[in-house]
Scaffold this active site. Structure first.
Site, PDB file in Angstrom:
ATOM      1  N   LEU A 124     108.949 102.242-118.604  1.00 50.74           N
ATOM      2  CA  LEU A 124     107.688 102.441-119.035  1.00 50.74           C
ATOM      3  C   LEU A 124     107.386 100.980-118.940  1.00 50.74           C
ATOM      4  O   LEU A 124     107.763 100.289-119.334  1.00 50.74           O
ATOM      5  CB  LEU A 124     107.093 103.309-119.581  1.00 50.74           C
ATOM      6  CG  LEU A 124     104.987 103.036-119.550  1.00 50.74           C
ATOM      7  CD1 LEU A 124     105.466 103.722-118.289  1.00 50.74           C
ATOM      8  CD2 LEU A 124     104.937 103.899-120.662  1.00 50.74           C
ATOM      9  N   HIS A 166      86.604 104.964-130.368  1.00 47.81           N
ATOM     10  CA  HIS A 166      87.289 103.804-129.891  1.00 47.81           C
ATOM     11  C   HIS A 166      89.097 104.150-130.674  1.00 47.81           C
ATOM     12  O   HIS A 166      89.763 104.103-129.885  1.00 47.81           O
ATOM     13  CB  HIS A 166      86.673 102.034-129.960  1.00 47.81           C
ATOM     14  CG  HIS A 166      85.386 102.173-129.074  1.00 47.81           C
ATOM     15  ND1 HIS A 166      85.500 103.285-127.801  1.00 47.81           N
ATOM     16  CD2 HIS A 166      84.157 102.230-129.223  1.00 47.81           C
ATOM     17  CE1 HIS A 166      83.997 102.998-126.627  1.00 47.81           C
ATOM     18  NE2 HIS A 166      83.372 102.169-128.084  1.00 47.81           N
ATOM     19  N   ASP A 175      87.804 107.777-121.081  1.00 46.94           N
ATOM     20  CA  ASP A 175      85.942 107.777-121.180  1.00 46.94           C
ATOM     21  C   ASP A 175      85.688 108.656-121.950  1.00 46.94           C
ATOM     22  O   ASP A 175      86.618 109.832-121.715  1.00 46.94           O
ATOM     23  CB  ASP A 175      85.076 107.710-119.362  1.00 46.94           C
ATOM     24  CG  ASP A 175      83.966 107.055-119.999  1.00 46.94           C
ATOM     25  OD1 ASP A 175      83.932 106.957-120.445  1.00 46.94           O
ATOM     26  OD2 ASP A 175      83.782 107.703-118.841  1.00 46.94           O
TER      27      ASP A 175
HETATM   28  C1  IPE Z   1      84.710 102.946-117.587  1.00 46.54           C
HETATM   29  O1  IPE Z   1      84.218 103.458-118.580  1.00 46.54           O
HETATM   30  C2  IPE Z   1      85.581 101.719-118.255  1.00 46.54           C
HETATM   31  C3  IPE Z   1      86.464 101.217-119.482  1.00 46.54           C
HETATM   32  C4  IPE Z   1      86.479 103.066-119.243  1.00 46.54           C
HETATM   33  C5  IPE Z   1      87.291 100.863-119.742  1.00 46.54           C
HETATM   34  P1  IPE Z   1      82.483 102.899-118.799  1.00 46.54           P
HETATM   35  O2  IPE Z   1      81.755 104.268-119.463  1.00 46.54           O
HETATM   36  O3  IPE Z   1      82.502 101.862-119.025  1.00 46.54           O
HETATM   37  O4  IPE Z   1      81.829 103.908-116.858  1.00 46.54           O
HETATM   38  P2  IPE Z   1      80.732 103.857-116.838  1.00 46.54           P
HETATM   39  O5  IPE Z   1      79.391 103.177-117.909  1.00 46.54           O
HETATM   40  O6  IPE Z   1      80.182 105.270-117.742  1.00 46.54           O
HETATM   41  O7  IPE Z   1      80.615 104.026-115.415  1.00 46.54           O
HETATM   42  C1  IPE Z   2      85.834 104.253-123.221  1.00 44.23           C
HETATM   43  O1  IPE Z   2      84.646 105.241-124.143  1.00 44.23           O
HETATM   44  C2  IPE Z   2      86.021 103.963-123.400  1.00 44.23           C
HETATM   45  C3  IPE Z   2      85.068 101.857-123.161  1.00 44.23           C
HETATM   46  C4  IPE Z   2      84.404 101.779-121.898  1.00 44.23           C
HETATM   47  C5  IPE Z   2      85.634 100.955-123.921  1.00 44.23           C
HETATM   48  P1  IPE Z   2      83.007 104.734-123.751  1.00 44.23           P
HETATM   49  O2  IPE Z   2      82.879 103.716-125.299  1.00 44.23           O
HETATM   50  O3  IPE Z   2      82.331 104.139-122.254  1.00 44.23           O
HETATM   51  O4  IPE Z   2      82.521 106.217-124.389  1.00 44.23           O
HETATM   52  P2  IPE Z   2      81.052 107.184-123.577  1.00 44.23           P
HETATM   53  O5  IPE Z   2      81.609 107.361-121.834  1.00 44.23           O
HETATM   54  O6  IPE Z   2      80.047 106.352-123.899  1.00 44.23           O
HETATM   55  O7  IPE Z   2      80.828 108.141-124.379  1.00 44.23           O
HETATM   56 MG    MG Z   3      81.959 105.291-120.785  1.00 46.32          MG
END
Ligand code: IPE
Ligand code: IPE
Ligand code: MG
Length: 260
Positions: A145, A51, A34
């Site tokens: 792995l 990303h 995240d």
């Molecule tokens: C969780 O992150 C999903 C992934 C890392 C793929 P999100 O960014 O979607 O989660 P919330 O919305 O902060 O809970």
């Molecule tokens: C995690 O990063 C990747 C996915 C959920 C696909 P985010 O896109 O959630 O990035 P933040 O949490 O908004 O910074």
């Molecule tokens: Mg996120």
């Protein structure tokens, strides 16, 4: 290679890679990757650039897992709730998955990595489904792995699909309701081929599961790291494993049991 200064100020070389010594290594590490968007926005970049950079961190996580001897690495890449994001961001994330498989599959295969995918394939396009099948088939016999990609995955969605399938078996008379126990449910989940996670890591400082491995993480140790996913490197991984090593797992009992 570590180095430190001795009394005379000269550099002496210490023994290499002692930073993993004595660590109890989790068999299954699951990561909520995240913070890509915030990583990018803090630098004045687009969320998609975050990303893109996150993919580098994925490669690091695979390498460090192999180095440590972790058996299963599960990466939360796209959640069943991420469909609520803007279409362009969703498209980009799908493009990245495609790119990752196209670019990295041969290398993963050469490194004896077995790729598995969990989550619902229902809303995926046939080209993505084809790539995921290809990755699983090509690496099926590898014994290093196991890299598990949680894509279009949600714990509640997985449980719902599983309950429905079990319900159908019961209704058709193939399964007596009395045969439903924890072991049977585990054996029907997307994750039936692997043990439950020992360690769940979440980056970005958020302290929630966001629908990740709800059933399987019942007794996982949770480690929340205050850095964004693109900054997750070997040192951050080791910090999480060190924290895991220091925990006493009791599984509801009273005697402290050492981590596996
Ligand atoms: C969780 O992150 C999903 C992934 C890392 C793929 P999100 O960014 O979607 O989660 P919330 O919305 O902060 O809970
Ligand atoms: C995690 O990063 C990747 C996915 C959920 C696909 P985010 O896109 O959630 O990035 P933040 O949490 O908004 O910074
Ligand atoms: Mg996120």
């Amino acid at each position: 290679m570590n180095s430190k200064a001795n009394d005379s100020g000269a550099e002496i070389l210490a023994t290499p890679a002692t930073d993993t010594e004595g660590l109890s290594v989790p068999r299954h590490v699951a990561i909520i990757m995240d913070g890509n968007g915030r990583w990018a926005q803090g630098r004045g970049l687009s969320r998609t650039e975050g990303h893109r950079r996150g993919m580098e961190a994925v490669r690091n996580a695979v390498e460090t897992s192999r180095e440590l001897g972790v058996s299963y690495l599960t990466l939360f890449s796209f959640s069943s709730e991420n469909w609520t994001r803007p279409p362009l961001e969703i498209q980009f994330l799908f493009g990245l998955l495609r790119l990752f498989i196209q670019r990295d599959l041969a290398d993963l295969n050469a490194k004896n990595v077995r790729v598995r995918v969990i989550g619902s394939r229902e809303r995926l396009t046939s080209d993505i489904k084809g790539l995921l099948d290809k990755a699983e088939t090509l690496t099926m016999r590898n014994r290093g792995l196991t890299l598990v990609i949680a894509f279009n995955y949600g714990g509640r969605d997985e449980l719902t699909r599983t309950m429905r399938a079990i319900g159908e078996d019961v209704a058709a008379g193939r399964l007596p309701a009395s045969a439903i126990d924890e072991q049977l449910i585990s054996s029907r989940l997307d994750t039936s081929f692997m043990p439950d996670p020992d360690l769940v890591i979440r980056t970005s400082g958020e302290m929630r599961l966001s629908n990740f491995l709800l059933w399987q993480a019942a007794y996982a140790e949770l480690v929340f790291l205050p850095l964004y996913w693109p900054d997750f490197d070997r040192a951050a991984y080791l910090e999480a494993v060190r924290e895991f090593s220091s925990r006493a797992r009791r599984f509801g009992g009273i005697a402290a049991r050492r981590s596996p």
